[in-house]
Design a protein around this motif. Sequence first.
Motif, short mmCIF file in Angstrom:
data_model
loop_
_atom_site.label_atom_id
_atom_site.label_comp_id
_atom_site.label_asym_id
_atom_site.label_seq_id
_atom_site.Cartn_x
_atom_site.Cartn_y
_atom_site.Cartn_z
N GLN A 93 0.85 -1.19 0.00
CA GLN A 93 0.00 0.00 0.00
C GLN A 93 0.89 1.24 0.00
N ASP A 94 0.58 2.20 -0.84
CA ASP A 94 1.31 3.47 -0.88
C ASP A 94 2.82 3.28 -1.04
N ASN A 95 3.21 2.40 -1.94
CA ASN A 95 4.63 2.13 -2.23
C ASN A 95 5.39 1.54 -1.04
N LYS A 96 4.68 0.90 -0.12
CA LYS A 96 5.31 0.31 1.05
C LYS A 96 4.70 -1.06 1.34
N LEU A 97 5.48 -1.89 2.02
CA LEU A 97 4.98 -3.15 2.57
C LEU A 97 4.48 -2.83 3.97
N ILE A 98 3.22 -3.14 4.26
CA ILE A 98 2.59 -2.77 5.53
C ILE A 98 2.34 -4.03 6.35
N PHE A 99 2.71 -3.97 7.63
CA PHE A 99 2.46 -5.05 8.59
C PHE A 99 1.51 -4.55 9.66
N ASP A 100 0.54 -5.39 10.05
CA ASP A 100 -0.34 -5.07 11.18
C ASP A 100 -0.82 -6.39 11.76
N THR A 101 -0.12 -6.85 12.79
CA THR A 101 -0.47 -8.10 13.45
C THR A 101 -0.87 -7.80 14.89
N GLU A 102 -1.21 -8.83 15.64
CA GLU A 102 -1.53 -8.60 17.04
C GLU A 102 -0.31 -8.15 17.84
N ARG A 103 0.88 -8.38 17.30
CA ARG A 103 2.13 -8.07 17.99
C ARG A 103 2.77 -6.75 17.56
N ILE A 104 2.75 -6.47 16.24
CA ILE A 104 3.44 -5.28 15.72
C ILE A 104 2.60 -4.53 14.70
N THR A 105 3.00 -3.31 14.45
CA THR A 105 2.57 -2.53 13.30
C THR A 105 3.84 -1.99 12.66
N GLY A 106 3.87 -1.93 11.34
CA GLY A 106 5.09 -1.46 10.71
C GLY A 106 4.95 -1.26 9.22
N LYS A 107 6.03 -0.72 8.63
CA LYS A 107 6.05 -0.50 7.19
C LYS A 107 7.49 -0.58 6.71
N ALA A 108 7.67 -1.08 5.49
CA ALA A 108 8.99 -1.21 4.89
C ALA A 108 8.96 -0.57 3.51
N TRP A 109 10.10 0.02 3.13
CA TRP A 109 10.23 0.62 1.81
C TRP A 109 11.66 0.46 1.33
N GLU A 110 11.83 0.62 0.03
CA GLU A 110 13.15 0.46 -0.57
C GLU A 110 13.85 1.81 -0.61
N ALA A 111 15.10 1.84 -0.13
CA ALA A 111 15.89 3.07 -0.12
C ALA A 111 16.77 3.21 -1.36
N ASP A 112 17.30 2.08 -1.82
CA ASP A 112 18.13 2.05 -3.03
C ASP A 112 18.14 0.62 -3.56
N GLU A 113 19.07 0.29 -4.45
CA GLU A 113 19.06 -1.01 -5.12
C GLU A 113 19.47 -2.18 -4.23
N SER A 114 19.88 -1.93 -2.99
CA SER A 114 20.24 -3.03 -2.10
C SER A 114 19.75 -2.85 -0.66
N THR A 115 18.97 -1.80 -0.40
CA THR A 115 18.61 -1.46 0.98
C THR A 115 17.11 -1.35 1.17
N LEU A 116 16.63 -2.01 2.23
CA LEU A 116 15.26 -1.83 2.71
C LEU A 116 15.33 -1.11 4.05
N ILE A 117 14.35 -0.25 4.30
CA ILE A 117 14.19 0.41 5.60
C ILE A 117 12.86 -0.08 6.16
N LEU A 118 12.87 -0.44 7.43
CA LEU A 118 11.66 -0.89 8.10
C LEU A 118 11.47 -0.08 9.37
N TRP A 119 10.26 0.44 9.56
CA TRP A 119 9.86 1.08 10.81
C TRP A 119 8.84 0.16 11.43
#
Length: 148
Positions: free
Chosen positions: A74-100
């Motif tokens: 969703q919105d150019n990001k991978l979105i997580f929402d489980t009973e344990r966590i909420t988060g989102k991941a996106w690509e920063a460059d050709e070899s890097t992912l950032i996850l909050w």
Amino acid sequence: MSNLREKMPVLARHEGDWTGSYTLVNTEGKIIDKHQSHLTCQFPETGDYPYFQINRYHWENGKQEEHQFPGIYQDNKLIFDTERITGKAWEADESTLILWLAYKGVPDAYIYEMIQISPCNNYRARTWQWFKNNQVYQRTLIQEERMQ
């Protein structure tokens, strides 16, 4: 669903099984915890989630944990929402992912993770910075290798 691979090609390079070690350190670099891991990153062709990750952890004292992380695009990001966590991941460059991410049971705390995958796609280096009240209080250092 399969277009997640096209929309997030760096994430797609992580598909498969990974083994490694997690080392948790405080801000002075003292080791707080260390354990082994086996992660599975999948892109299911059917079902409600175009991404599904299973994290398995093993400690020397016999303790084990397993956690599942279904994700949607969703919105150019991978979105997580489980009973344990909420988060989102996106690509920063050709070899890097950032996850909050944030643990739902830990108020005023969150993690920023940087994940680098090697050009050969067989090695990953990951670093978690743990924040509480916007101050870093520990880090997790992760080294992984693709299972063959």
